[in-house]
Scaffold this motif. Structure first.
Motif, PDB file in Angstrom:
ATOM      1  N   TRP A 150       1.092  -1.151   0.141  1.00  0.00           N
ATOM      2  CA  TRP A 150      -0.228   0.141   0.290  1.00  0.00           C
ATOM      3  C   TRP A 150       0.889   0.827   0.081  1.00  0.00           C
ATOM      4  O   TRP A 150       0.557   2.155  -0.688  1.00  0.00           O
ATOM      5  N   TYR A 151       2.216   1.263   0.690  1.00  0.00           N
ATOM      6  CA  TYR A 151       2.564   2.417   0.391  1.00  0.00           C
ATOM      7  C   TYR A 151       3.653   2.651  -0.144  1.00  0.00           C
ATOM      8  O   TYR A 151       3.720   3.852  -1.023  1.00  0.00           O
ATOM      9  N   LEU A 152       3.956   1.728  -1.295  1.00  0.00           N
ATOM     10  CA  LEU A 152       4.660   1.675  -2.261  1.00  0.00           C
ATOM     11  C   LEU A 152       3.650   2.029  -3.732  1.00  0.00           C
ATOM     12  O   LEU A 152       4.650   2.827  -3.674  1.00  0.00           O
ATOM     13  N   LYS A 153       2.918   1.627  -3.337  1.00  0.00           N
ATOM     14  CA  LYS A 153       1.827   2.437  -4.385  1.00  0.00           C
ATOM     15  C   LYS A 153       1.834   3.450  -4.048  1.00  0.00           C
ATOM     16  O   LYS A 153       1.663   4.976  -5.149  1.00  0.00           O
ATOM     17  N   ASP A 154       1.257   4.684  -2.634  1.00  0.00           N
ATOM     18  CA  ASP A 154       1.390   5.518  -3.155  1.00  0.00           C
ATOM     19  C   ASP A 154       2.163   6.181  -2.740  1.00  0.00           C
ATOM     20  O   ASP A 154       2.379   7.299  -3.514  1.00  0.00           O
ATOM     21  N   ARG A 155       3.258   5.676  -2.438  1.00  0.00           N
ATOM     22  CA  ARG A 155       5.089   6.778  -2.968  1.00  0.00           C
ATOM     23  C   ARG A 155       4.879   6.680  -4.327  1.00  0.00           C
ATOM     24  O   ARG A 155       5.092   7.890  -4.885  1.00  0.00           O
ATOM     25  N   SER A 213       5.370  10.406  -6.472  1.00  0.00           N
ATOM     26  CA  SER A 213       6.160  10.634  -7.912  1.00  0.00           C
ATOM     27  C   SER A 213       5.726  10.332  -8.912  1.00  0.00           C
ATOM     28  O   SER A 213       7.193  11.314  -9.893  1.00  0.00           O
ATOM     29  N   ASP A 214       4.916  10.056  -9.132  1.00  0.00           N
ATOM     30  CA  ASP A 214       4.452   9.936 -10.831  1.00  0.00           C
ATOM     31  C   ASP A 214       4.099  11.139 -11.111  1.00  0.00           C
ATOM     32  O   ASP A 214       4.031  11.955 -12.269  1.00  0.00           O
ATOM     33  N   LEU A 215       3.042  12.058  -9.856  1.00  0.00           N
ATOM     34  CA  LEU A 215       2.735  13.304 -10.654  1.00  0.00           C
ATOM     35  C   LEU A 215       3.594  14.081 -10.105  1.00  0.00           C
ATOM     36  O   LEU A 215       3.342  15.535 -11.036  1.00  0.00           O
ATOM     37  N   ALA A 216       4.970  14.524  -9.852  1.00  0.00           N
ATOM     38  CA  ALA A 216       5.866  14.684 -10.233  1.00  0.00           C
ATOM     39  C   ALA A 216       6.658  15.090 -11.501  1.00  0.00           C
ATOM     40  O   ALA A 216       7.157  16.057 -11.727  1.00  0.00           O
ATOM     41  N   ARG A 217       7.280  13.624 -11.647  1.00  0.00           N
ATOM     42  CA  ARG A 217       7.622  13.290 -12.715  1.00  0.00           C
ATOM     43  C   ARG A 217       6.188  14.171 -13.485  1.00  0.00           C
ATOM     44  O   ARG A 217       7.005  14.857 -15.148  1.00  0.00           O
ATOM     45  N   ASP A 218       5.635  14.031 -14.167  1.00  0.00           N
ATOM     46  CA  ASP A 218       4.293  14.550 -15.423  1.00  0.00           C
ATOM     47  C   ASP A 218       4.247  15.925 -15.341  1.00  0.00           C
ATOM     48  O   ASP A 218       3.286  16.540 -15.462  1.00  0.00           O
ATOM     49  N   ALA A 219       4.617  16.613 -13.782  1.00  0.00           N
ATOM     50  CA  ALA A 219       4.521  18.047 -13.657  1.00  0.00           C
ATOM     51  C   ALA A 219       3.294  18.132 -13.668  1.00  0.00           C
ATOM     52  O   ALA A 219       2.251  19.500 -13.676  1.00  0.00           O
ATOM     53  N   ASP A 220       2.395  17.385 -12.922  1.00  0.00           N
ATOM     54  CA  ASP A 220       1.051  17.181 -12.260  1.00  0.00           C
ATOM     55  C   ASP A 220       0.649  17.861 -10.748  1.00  0.00           C
ATOM     56  O   ASP A 220       0.667  17.716 -10.017  1.00  0.00           O
ATOM     57  N   TRP A 221       1.094  20.008 -11.082  1.00  0.00           N
ATOM     58  CA  TRP A 221       1.890  19.870  -9.955  1.00  0.00           C
ATOM     59  C   TRP A 221       0.143  20.296  -8.872  1.00  0.00           C
ATOM     60  O   TRP A 221      -0.003  20.277  -7.554  1.00  0.00           O
ATOM     61  N   ALA A 222      -1.135  20.751  -9.726  1.00  0.00           N
ATOM     62  CA  ALA A 222      -2.188  20.466  -8.781  1.00  0.00           C
ATOM     63  C   ALA A 222      -2.452  18.907  -8.291  1.00  0.00           C
ATOM     64  O   ALA A 222      -2.885  19.429  -7.562  1.00  0.00           O
ATOM     65  N   GLY A 223      -2.355  18.255  -8.566  1.00  0.00           N
ATOM     66  CA  GLY A 223      -2.100  16.831  -8.150  1.00  0.00           C
ATOM     67  C   GLY A 223      -1.297  16.667  -6.840  1.00  0.00           C
ATOM     68  O   GLY A 223      -1.521  15.868  -5.790  1.00  0.00           O
ATOM     69  N   LEU A 224      -0.002  16.932  -7.233  1.00  0.00           N
ATOM     70  CA  LEU A 224       1.133  17.209  -5.943  1.00  0.00           C
ATOM     71  C   LEU A 224       0.695  17.233  -5.157  1.00  0.00           C
ATOM     72  O   LEU A 224       0.953  16.739  -4.006  1.00  0.00           O
ATOM     73  N   PHE A 225       0.048  18.792  -5.315  1.00  0.00           N
ATOM     74  CA  PHE A 225       0.170  19.620  -3.980  1.00  0.00           C
ATOM     75  C   PHE A 225      -1.184  19.480  -3.300  1.00  0.00           C
ATOM     76  O   PHE A 225      -1.449  19.229  -1.491  1.00  0.00           O
ATOM     77  N   GLY A 226      -2.413  18.973  -4.108  1.00  0.00           N
ATOM     78  CA  GLY A 226      -3.337  17.502  -3.457  1.00  0.00           C
ATOM     79  C   GLY A 226      -2.914  16.720  -2.584  1.00  0.00           C
ATOM     80  O   GLY A 226      -3.205  16.181  -1.071  1.00  0.00           O
ATOM     81  N   PRO A 230      10.553  16.022  -5.839  1.00  0.00           N
ATOM     82  CA  PRO A 230       9.320  16.527  -6.557  1.00  0.00           C
ATOM     83  C   PRO A 230       9.954  17.712  -6.594  1.00  0.00           C
ATOM     84  O   PRO A 230      10.817  18.480  -7.573  1.00  0.00           O
ATOM     85  N   LEU A 231      11.383  18.928  -6.124  1.00  0.00           N
ATOM     86  CA  LEU A 231      11.669  19.898  -5.896  1.00  0.00           C
ATOM     87  C   LEU A 231      13.416  19.797  -7.248  1.00  0.00           C
ATOM     88  O   LEU A 231      13.455  20.962  -8.518  1.00  0.00           O
ATOM     89  N   HIS A 232      13.290  18.421  -7.546  1.00  0.00           N
ATOM     90  CA  HIS A 232      14.059  18.202  -8.559  1.00  0.00           C
ATOM     91  C   HIS A 232      13.457  18.349  -9.640  1.00  0.00           C
ATOM     92  O   HIS A 232      13.684  18.859 -10.790  1.00  0.00           O
TER      93      HIS A 232
END
Length: 220
Positions: A15-20, A24-37, A59-61
């Motif tokens: 569960w934790y692996l899927k959540d993490r 990471s996918d949100l940051a990789r894909d530049a989905d900033w709204a999803g990331l901040f959520g 995320p900052l990288h």
């Protein structure tokens, strides 16, 4: 804040692996709204790379790589993103932005030292890592961990970090006060509150008592 030094993805729960990975996918894909959520629910994720730490991109990288807007990068920093954090190949976010030609981010991503580490800082970090190696017993021999740098402690008045150690059923909280790094090591197997340590550029010392931490507004 958390430092995740675990390099073996198989050591994470499903569960934790899927959540993490989702984070990471949100940051990789530049989905900033999803990331901040996601950060609203898990603010401690802000400096975490994908589980396994293959590239070490937090995320900052990713924001530096994509050339995100100043508002996005400022918001990540406000959430506690570390400008001193390095990837596995040693690059800080400002280095990545410079390589990618994102000049609008260079001034914002340049690390700002709010508090100085006791000098010499390399000796301080050496003793901090020596403490971690000795007090974890065989955990580091059985499972590779990337040891945490102390540079993020310079980025705020009262930065507090937790380093989870697989096999220990716990880990180490650490922070800087005056010229000492205060460390608290604990495990769910402990019958008490764990152990407390002071780290200086000269050595590390186990304390015979549980120190009362100073209030943040009393920090020198």
């Amino acid at each position: 804040m958390e430092w995740d030094g675990l390099t073996d993805r198989d050591r994470y729960g499903d569960w934790y692996l899927k959540d993490r990975d989702r984070f990471s996918d949100l940051a990789r894909d530049a989905d900033w709204a999803g990331l901040f959520g996601a950060l609203e629910s898990n603010p401690q994720y802000v400096n975490l790379a994908r589980p396994g730490n293959r590239s070490g991109f937090a995320p900052l990288h990713q924001a530096a790589w994509h050339g995100a807007g100043i508002a996005v990068v400022s918001r990540l920093i406000a959430h506690g993103a570390w400008r001193t954090q390095r990837t596995r190949d040693g690059r800080r976010p400002v280095d990545i932005a410079r390589e990618r030609g994102h000049t609008h981010l260079l001034e914002l991503l340049e690390p700002v030292t709010v508090r100085q580490l006791p000098s010499p800082s390399d000796a301080l970090e050496h003793h901090f890592h020596a403490l971690l190696r000795e007090r974890t017993g065989s955990c580091f021999d059985e499972i590779e961990h990337l040891l945490p740098p102390l540079s993020p402690l310079t980025e705020g008045l009262d930065v507090r970090v937790f380093f989870r150690v697989a096999g220990m059923m716990g880990g180490f909280h650490y922070r800087l006060h005056a010229d000492i790094v205060h460390v608290h090591g604990s495990s769910r197997m402990d019958a008490d509150n764990g152990d407390y340590y002071h780290v200086t550029p000269d050595n590390w010392t186990m304390l015979p008592y549980s120190p009362r931490p100073p209030h943040p507004w009393s920090l020198p």
